[in-house]
Scaffold this motif. Structure first.
Motif, mmCIF file in Angstrom:
data_model
loop_
_atom_site.group_PDB
_atom_site.id
_atom_site.type_symbol
_atom_site.label_atom_id
_atom_site.label_comp_id
_atom_site.label_asym_id
_atom_site.label_seq_id
_atom_site.Cartn_x
_atom_site.Cartn_y
_atom_site.Cartn_z
ATOM 1 N N THR A 38 23.162 62.165 2.121
ATOM 2 C CA THR A 38 23.891 62.113 0.858
ATOM 3 C C THR A 38 24.086 63.534 0.336
ATOM 4 O O THR A 38 23.310 64.432 0.668
ATOM 5 C CB THR A 38 23.107 61.298 -0.189
ATOM 6 N N PRO A 53 23.986 66.789 -2.117
ATOM 7 C CA PRO A 53 22.936 67.221 -3.042
ATOM 8 C C PRO A 53 23.274 66.854 -4.482
ATOM 9 O O PRO A 53 24.436 66.831 -4.877
ATOM 10 C CB PRO A 53 22.919 68.746 -2.844
ATOM 11 N N ARG A 54 22.249 66.568 -5.261
ATOM 12 C CA ARG A 54 22.474 66.169 -6.646
ATOM 13 C C ARG A 54 23.125 67.270 -7.466
ATOM 14 O O ARG A 54 23.779 67.005 -8.475
ATOM 15 C CB ARG A 54 21.138 65.772 -7.275
ATOM 16 N N VAL A 55 22.939 68.530 -7.035
ATOM 17 C CA VAL A 55 23.509 69.640 -7.783
ATOM 18 C C VAL A 55 25.036 69.576 -7.807
ATOM 19 O O VAL A 55 25.678 70.191 -8.663
ATOM 20 C CB VAL A 55 23.029 70.986 -7.181
ATOM 21 N N TRP A 83 26.808 67.270 -8.805
ATOM 22 C CA TRP A 83 27.251 66.661 -10.065
ATOM 23 C C TRP A 83 27.460 67.702 -11.162
ATOM 24 O O TRP A 83 28.178 67.454 -12.127
ATOM 25 C CB TRP A 83 26.236 65.614 -10.525
#
Length: 278
Positions: free
Chosen positions: A99, A101-103, A105
């Motif tokens: 998935t 990376p959350r960064v 967002w």
């Protein structure tokens, strides 16, 4: 980054640009007015690309279904190979790369800020930390006679040039009128104590070539008037404050203020020019 997030980012960026250029004039806080057509075109293009991406997600075709099945099989095989590789390395890796990376967002924050909270224009905070822009050297023959108008509307750059380079001293004793925003004198404030140092401030104009990132500042020291709040736009009248030898580099661009009046932020705020009138 997954495709739904890509489509959302494109749509929000396009909406943010159009909001800052069509619905409001917030874009003038960051760029010159001449950039307006390009920004509008960019906003429209981002909206079209975002809409096309979203439409492709909501309208799967037979080919898309076949590709999805192939992708699923490939992903299953990849996961199996990855699991086998992890087992071979003693499970010492410990996290999943399947998935984004959350960064990622965080890319949405600039787009959302244009829609809901546009950052303010550059002003006193930046100007107080930057040295004044050096005025270009002007030949004596290039100084035209000053009009008889009183008070004389003049830019901060012209005033500084007259003070430091005009050997005819045409500015001496003339009442001038200038417009800019208030910048506190950090050096004077840091000295503390009483006297004029505690009320030191500059009349300032920002000059940009393209956008706020390349801004330079022209400053004129103001004497004899208490400082309005930082970033307040004012029009003031006054005469040159004697400091140094007028017409030479030793002269300081300063003004003994006669009147200080609050003024609206002009449309040409990122140019050192006489304010435009609507």
């Amino acid at each position: 980054m997954k495709r739904p997030l890509q489509a959302l980012l494109l749509l929000l960026s396009g909406l943010g640009l159009l909001h800052a250029t069509v619905v409001t004039d917030h874009y003038l806080r960051y760029v010159k007015p001449g950039m307006h057509p390009l920004l509008v075109a960019s906003g429209v293009l981002l909206l079209v690309l975002g809409a096309a991406e979203a439409w492709s997600l909501w309208r799967p075709t037979a080919g898309d279904e076949q590709e999805a099945e192939t992708a699923t099989d490939a992903e299953t095989a990849t996961e199996a190979a990855t699991d086998a590789d992890i087992e071979g390395h003693g499970h010492d890796h410990g996290h999943d790369h399947s998935t984004p990376p959350r960064v990622a967002w965080l890319l949405l924050l600039p787009a959302l800020s244009l829609l809901f909270y546009a950052p303010p224009a550059i002003g006193a905070y930046t100007a107080s930390r930057e040295a004044p822009k050096a005025v270009a050297v002007t030949d004596q023959d290039d100084f035209d006679p000053l009009p008889k108008t009183s008070p004389l509307p003049i830019t901060l750059t012209d005033f500084t040039s007259r003070v430091q380079q005009d050997r005819d001293r045409a500015i001496d004793g003339r009442t001038v009128e200038m417009t800019g925003f208030v910048t506190p004198d950090k050096g004077a404030s840091a000295e503390g104590g009483g006297g004029e140092g505690t009320t030191g401030w500059y009349l300032t104009r920002a000059i940009v070539s393209c956008c706020a990132a390349d801004a330079q500042f022209v400053k004129v020291r103001v004497h004899g008037a208490p400082p309005p709040p930082a970033d307040t736009w004012v029009t003031l009248t006054g005469t040159w404050h004697p400091s140094g030898t007028l017409g030479t580099r030793s002269a300081v661009a300063g003004l003994d203020a006669h009147t200080v009046k609050k003024a609206p932020r002009p449309p040409n705020a990122y140019a050192d020019a006489v304010p435009l009138t609507n």
